[in-house]
Design a protein around this motif. Structure first.
Motif, PDB file in Angstrom:
ATOM      1  N   ALA A  26       2.714   2.591  -8.709  1.00 46.48           N
ATOM      2  CA  ALA A  26       1.751   2.848  -7.638  1.00 46.48           C
ATOM      3  C   ALA A  26       1.976   1.873  -6.495  1.00 46.48           C
ATOM      4  N   LEU A  27       1.997   2.394  -5.279  1.00 43.32           N
ATOM      5  CA  LEU A  27       2.116   1.587  -4.063  1.00 43.32           C
ATOM      6  C   LEU A  27       0.853   1.758  -3.234  1.00 43.32           C
ATOM      7  N   LEU A  28       0.462   0.710  -2.531  1.00 47.14           N
ATOM      8  CA  LEU A  28      -0.621   0.783  -1.556  1.00 47.14           C
ATOM      9  C   LEU A  28      -0.078   0.284  -0.237  1.00 47.14           C
ATOM     10  N   LEU A  29       0.067   1.197   0.724  1.00 51.73           N
ATOM     11  CA  LEU A  29       0.506   0.837   2.066  1.00 51.73           C
ATOM     12  C   LEU A  29      -0.740   0.618   2.906  1.00 51.73           C
ATOM     13  N   ALA A  30      -0.951  -0.637   3.295  1.00 55.18           N
ATOM     14  CA  ALA A  30      -2.218  -1.021   3.896  1.00 55.18           C
ATOM     15  C   ALA A  30      -2.010  -1.662   5.266  1.00 55.18           C
ATOM     16  N   GLY A  31      -2.931  -1.400   6.164  1.00 53.09           N
ATOM     17  CA  GLY A  31      -2.879  -2.020   7.480  1.00 53.09           C
ATOM     18  C   GLY A  31      -3.419  -1.077   8.533  1.00 53.09           C
ATOM     19  N   PRO A  32      -3.705  -1.597   9.725  1.00 53.27           N
ATOM     20  CA  PRO A  32      -4.286  -0.771  10.780  1.00 53.27           C
ATOM     21  C   PRO A  32      -3.411   0.416  11.157  1.00 53.27           C
ATOM     22  N   VAL A 116       6.546  12.393  -7.034  1.00 52.11           N
ATOM     23  CA  VAL A 116       5.944  11.517  -6.028  1.00 52.11           C
ATOM     24  C   VAL A 116       4.648  12.145  -5.513  1.00 52.11           C
ATOM     25  N   VAL A 117       3.613  11.314  -5.469  1.00 46.23           N
ATOM     26  CA  VAL A 117       2.319  11.747  -4.931  1.00 46.23           C
ATOM     27  C   VAL A 117       1.941  10.814  -3.800  1.00 46.23           C
ATOM     28  N   THR A 118       1.584  11.375  -2.655  1.00 41.36           N
ATOM     29  CA  THR A 118       1.042  10.570  -1.561  1.00 41.36           C
ATOM     30  C   THR A 118      -0.436  10.926  -1.395  1.00 41.36           C
ATOM     31  N   ILE A 119      -1.277   9.910  -1.268  1.00 36.73           N
ATOM     32  CA  ILE A 119      -2.704  10.111  -1.043  1.00 36.73           C
ATOM     33  C   ILE A 119      -3.048   9.432   0.277  1.00 36.73           C
ATOM     34  N   ASP A 120      -3.402  10.222   1.266  1.00 35.90           N
ATOM     35  CA  ASP A 120      -3.601   9.714   2.618  1.00 35.90           C
ATOM     36  C   ASP A 120      -4.699  10.512   3.330  1.00 35.90           C
ATOM     37  N   PRO A 121      -5.794   9.869   3.727  1.00 35.44           N
ATOM     38  CA  PRO A 121      -6.098   8.447   3.600  1.00 35.44           C
ATOM     39  C   PRO A 121      -6.759   8.141   2.254  1.00 35.44           C
ATOM     40  N   ALA A 122      -6.197   7.223   1.510  1.00 35.65           N
ATOM     41  CA  ALA A 122      -6.748   6.887   0.197  1.00 35.65           C
ATOM     42  C   ALA A 122      -8.130   6.265   0.307  1.00 35.65           C
ATOM     43  N   ASP A 123      -8.411   5.593   1.431  1.00 41.41           N
ATOM     44  CA  ASP A 123      -9.726   4.976   1.602  1.00 41.41           C
ATOM     45  C   ASP A 123     -10.814   5.995   1.921  1.00 41.41           C
ATOM     46  N   PRO A 153      -8.054  -0.820   3.692  1.00 47.85           N
ATOM     47  CA  PRO A 153      -7.945  -0.949   2.237  1.00 47.85           C
ATOM     48  C   PRO A 153      -9.168  -1.570   1.568  1.00 47.85           C
ATOM     49  N   ALA A 154      -9.954  -2.319   2.321  1.00 45.58           N
ATOM     50  CA  ALA A 154     -11.147  -2.929   1.735  1.00 45.58           C
ATOM     51  C   ALA A 154     -12.153  -1.881   1.288  1.00 45.58           C
ATOM     52  N   ARG A 155     -12.027  -0.663   1.801  1.00 47.08           N
ATOM     53  CA  ARG A 155     -12.936   0.407   1.395  1.00 47.08           C
ATOM     54  C   ARG A 155     -12.567   0.978   0.020  1.00 47.08           C
ATOM     55  N   PRO A 157     -11.930   0.645  -4.016  1.00 51.09           N
ATOM     56  CA  PRO A 157     -12.422  -0.236  -5.083  1.00 51.09           C
ATOM     57  C   PRO A 157     -11.363  -1.267  -5.465  1.00 51.09           C
ATOM     58  N   ALA A 158     -11.817  -2.440  -5.819  1.00 51.61           N
ATOM     59  CA  ALA A 158     -10.895  -3.496  -6.228  1.00 51.61           C
ATOM     60  C   ALA A 158     -10.061  -3.070  -7.433  1.00 51.61           C
ATOM     61  N   THR A 159     -10.639  -2.242  -8.301  1.00 49.10           N
ATOM     62  CA  THR A 159      -9.900  -1.783  -9.488  1.00 49.10           C
ATOM     63  C   THR A 159      -8.701  -0.923  -9.099  1.00 49.10           C
ATOM     64  N   ILE A 160      -8.800  -0.182  -8.006  1.00 49.19           N
ATOM     65  CA  ILE A 160      -7.675   0.618  -7.516  1.00 49.19           C
ATOM     66  C   ILE A 160      -6.637  -0.309  -6.889  1.00 49.19           C
ATOM     67  N   ARG A 161      -7.092  -1.213  -6.034  1.00 44.93           N
ATOM     68  CA  ARG A 161      -6.155  -2.103  -5.331  1.00 44.93           C
ATOM     69  C   ARG A 161      -5.359  -2.964  -6.301  1.00 44.93           C
TER      70      ARG A 161
END
Length: 311
Positions: A26-32, A116-123, A153-155, A157-161
């Motif tokens: 699992a990857l989390l691409l985070a940022g503005p 491959v699965v992309t989830i956007d926007p995951a938040d 990304p702060a939106r 859950p910490a368990t996901i991050r």
């Protein structure tokens, strides 16, 4: 597809893990928004599914690449906002979508490689969807990569991050951003970059759609209201008719400049009657109002409350 200049380090790290056979599940691409993380992900996914990649980049001609380009690759799932029963687009990702995804991932890869699965926007996942995804992250299937994209990304859950390998996309150095903007044909690159708070992708978009003019309007409106000359309701109507979130962004930015001018002893651009503490509080109020605009509250009431505090 070429990478943006500030992507090189993250790309190299990810490709090194791929070559070692050590990609995370699992990857989390985070940022503005505006820093190119979606372009980065698209390039990586294409290279991962490509049958003849070169240094991680897709060849663009093999059958897998052709299927990806057509949006029909059987081992690529792109999850985003679904439709409600009335045909309208949802404003969040819901649990049924994640359950359908889990069933899809229980089947083997049709090409015998990665799924491959992309989830956007995951938040934008609601709580139930996030909980359902957590079960998938805790019990990953072999050769499956889930890539989550989040502007905030702060939106999540910490368990996901905590179960994702995070790649942070940060605002690049100013000169790097200016060189890129000029290469993109942005005429007044410096002014656009200042308006976008150093975010080059946002600056490119705003330079093309009249945002710099809006930035000037915001400063004129706030100065007029501070002097008692403006009509708050008229200002609300204009801001609401365009992009209220962007207007609030520029308003908060203008207040920052006001405080800096006071600290340096130069003439403040807005000539606000508020003291420094009140200005700082108004800056916070403007940013909270931007968040409130995502919810069910009426935009005109949100804007009116902020502007009333300004006066």
């Amino acid at each position: 597809m070429s990478l943006w200049p500030w992507h090189d380090e993250a790309w190299s790290r990810l490709q090194a893990r791929r070559e070692r056979g050590a990609l995370p599940h699992a990857l989390l691409l985070a940022g503005p928004a505006g820093l190119g993380k979606r372009d980065f992900l698209a390039a990586f996914v294409k290279g991962l599914l490509c049958q003849h990649p070169v240094q991680g980049m897709a060849c663009g001609t093999c059958r897998a690449c052709q299927l990806v380009a057509a949006g029909t690759h059987p081992d690529l799932v792109a999850l985003s906002f679904g439709l409600r029963k009335d045909g309208a687009t949802r404003s969040e990702i819901v649990v049924d979508q994640i359950r359908d995804l889990s069933q899809r991932l229980s089947m083997a890869s049709q090409f015998g490689g990665w799924q491959v699965v992309t989830i956007d926007p995951a938040d934008a996942m609601n709580a139930a969807a996030a909980n359902a995804l957590l079960k998938t992250l805790e019990e990953p299937t072999p050769s499956t990569l889930l890539a989550l994209v989040a502007d905030e990304p702060a939106r999540l859950p910490a368990t996901i991050r905590s179960r994702c390998q995070r790649i942070d996309f940060l605002v690049p150095p100013r000169e790097t951003a200016l060189d890129w903007l000029r290469a993109q044909g942005v005429a007044d690159a410096a002014a656009a970059l200042d308006a976008a708070g150093g975010n080059p992708g946002m600056a490119r978009t705003w330079a093309a759609d009249g945002a710099l003019k809006q930035r000037g309007e915001v400063r004129h409106d706030l100065k007029a209201l501070a002097a008692g000359r403006g009509d708050a309701m008229e200002v609300v109507k204009r801001w609401q008719a365009a992009d209220p979130s962007r207007y609030l962004w520029f308003a908060a930015q203008a207040v920052t400049d006001e405080l800096r001018a006071r600290a340096s002893g130069t003439p403040p651009p807005l000539e606000s009657q508020l003291d420094d503490e009140a200005l700082d509080g108004w800056y916070t109020k403007a940013n909270r109002a931007r968040d409130a605009l995502r919810g069910p509250l009426r935009a005109d009431l949100v804007l009116l409350e902020v502007l009333a505090a300004w006066r």
